[in-house]
Every structure is written in structure tokens, then in C-alpha cells.
Design an enzyme around this catalytic site. Sequence first.
Site, short mmCIF file in Angstrom:
data_model
loop_
_atom_site.label_atom_id
_atom_site.label_comp_id
_atom_site.label_asym_id
_atom_site.label_seq_id
_atom_site.Cartn_x
_atom_site.Cartn_y
_atom_site.Cartn_z
N GLU A 184 0.82 -1.11 -0.05
CA GLU A 184 -0.01 -0.26 -0.05
C GLU A 184 0.90 1.19 -0.03
OE1 GLU A 184 -3.46 -1.94 2.73
OE2 GLU A 184 -1.75 -0.78 3.51
N ARG A 234 -3.36 20.29 14.80
CA ARG A 234 -3.40 19.35 14.01
C ARG A 234 -4.32 18.27 14.59
NH1 ARG A 234 -1.63 20.49 8.71
NH2 ARG A 234 0.63 21.60 8.91
N GLU A 252 3.87 29.60 1.03
CA GLU A 252 3.57 29.39 2.29
C GLU A 252 4.04 30.12 3.70
OE1 GLU A 252 1.26 26.80 3.32
OE2 GLU A 252 0.92 26.08 1.29
N GLU A 270 1.02 31.48 5.77
CA GLU A 270 0.99 31.09 7.16
C GLU A 270 1.66 32.31 8.12
OE1 GLU A 270 2.32 26.97 7.94
OE2 GLU A 270 0.64 26.33 6.42
N PRO A 295 9.09 6.66 4.30
CA PRO A 295 9.38 5.96 2.96
C PRO A 295 8.98 4.49 2.99
CG PRO A 295 11.46 6.34 3.92
CD PRO A 295 10.41 7.12 4.81
N GLU A 319 5.74 10.96 -0.10
CA GLU A 319 6.09 12.04 -0.03
C GLU A 319 7.41 12.69 0.19
OE1 GLU A 319 4.21 15.57 2.85
OE2 GLU A 319 4.35 13.69 3.84
N GLU A 338 -7.37 25.95 8.85
CA GLU A 338 -6.10 26.08 9.45
C GLU A 338 -6.06 27.04 10.66
OE1 GLU A 338 -2.55 26.06 5.99
OE2 GLU A 338 -3.74 27.89 6.14
#
Length: 193
Positions: A35, A72, A100, A104, A122, A127, A148
Site C-alpha cells: 500500500e 493538527r 506558504e 501562514e 518511505p 512524499e 487552518e
Amino acid sequence: MSDARVDGERVYTGRTIHVDVDRVRFPDGSVGKLEVVRHPGAAAVAALDGVGEGSAPGGSGEPMVTLVRQYRYAAEGFIWEVPAGKLEPGEAPEACALRELEEEAGLRAGRIERLASVRTTPGFTDEVIHLFVAWELEAGRTSHEASEFMDVHRLPLRRTIEMVDAGEITDAKTICTLTLVHRWMDRNGGFGV
């Protein structure tokens, strides 16, 4: 995709990520399923004041870094982070970092330098986050998304390293960026950049 992928299928398509189940040929020739969370990549930036000529008039001479304390959900609360976000299609990592930083933290940078690129996890995702340091700062305008929730803080770089050591900063990209910035400052003679 590498030559290791035999075939696979997309099992989830989301706003930020996609999830694939791929059949993969391993180095020993065997085949198995994995996956993989697909992510477009991201950029993160440590914004420094007190670096370079004229950037800290009347200051203490100590480098300062801008962090956000952001809510978060997956982390179950607020955490300390460097400004960061995902790459838009076709966007260069440097452009993303600068965008950003303004969205932000409300800062624009006159100079930016790449520190490194890191693979976040990984074992299950592709990503990559591109890490930067920026300086020659001036005020810009924040532009937070509806989901946010964050506050902007300007802290001594030395203090942020203490926060990493004390476990107060737990975000991996932020730990990597701050550690690399600390080394970058040493290599570049501190404020004399």
C-alpha cells in the site's frame, strides 16, 4: 514509477493524497503487494531575522526564527511547525516555500536557499518535503484556509533547538529544518550571510 511496479490499482482518491495498492517485484525477484500513499510533495521554510547586513537594526545579534503553532487533528492538538505546505501542480519547491511563508506567517523573503529534501515516511508514502531557509524578511499578508488554526511566533533559534531537545517540538520536518538551519548558520558565519 520504478521498474519494480508490476501493476496495481488506486483504491482511494482524496483532496491531498491518493492510496494505491501495487504489486511490486522485490530485489530478490519475488512479487508482493504494498500500500502506498501518494502525495504531491511539499516545502517547508525557516524564516530568519538577524541574518545578513541590516536585517536586525538595534537587535540583540541573536538569530530569530518564525514558527507557527498549528492545530493538527491527527496530532490531537497544537504543535510547533515551520511554515509549510503542499506543492501545487507544476509549482517549484522554492515558490511553494515562499507562498506558504506569506500565507501562514505573513512574511515575504528577499532571499531563500535550499537546505535539503527529505522523505517523510518511505515505508508507506512517496512524499518528499523540500526544506529551505529564508531571510531578508518583510511584512506580507497571511491567508489561512478555513481548516487552518495557527498562531505565529518569533523565537530565538537557540530556544527552538532547546525545544527540540526537550521534546516540545515533535514535528519531523520542523526538527529537520531547524537542525539544518543551525548547521547552515555555522557554515555561513552566523549573521554575515
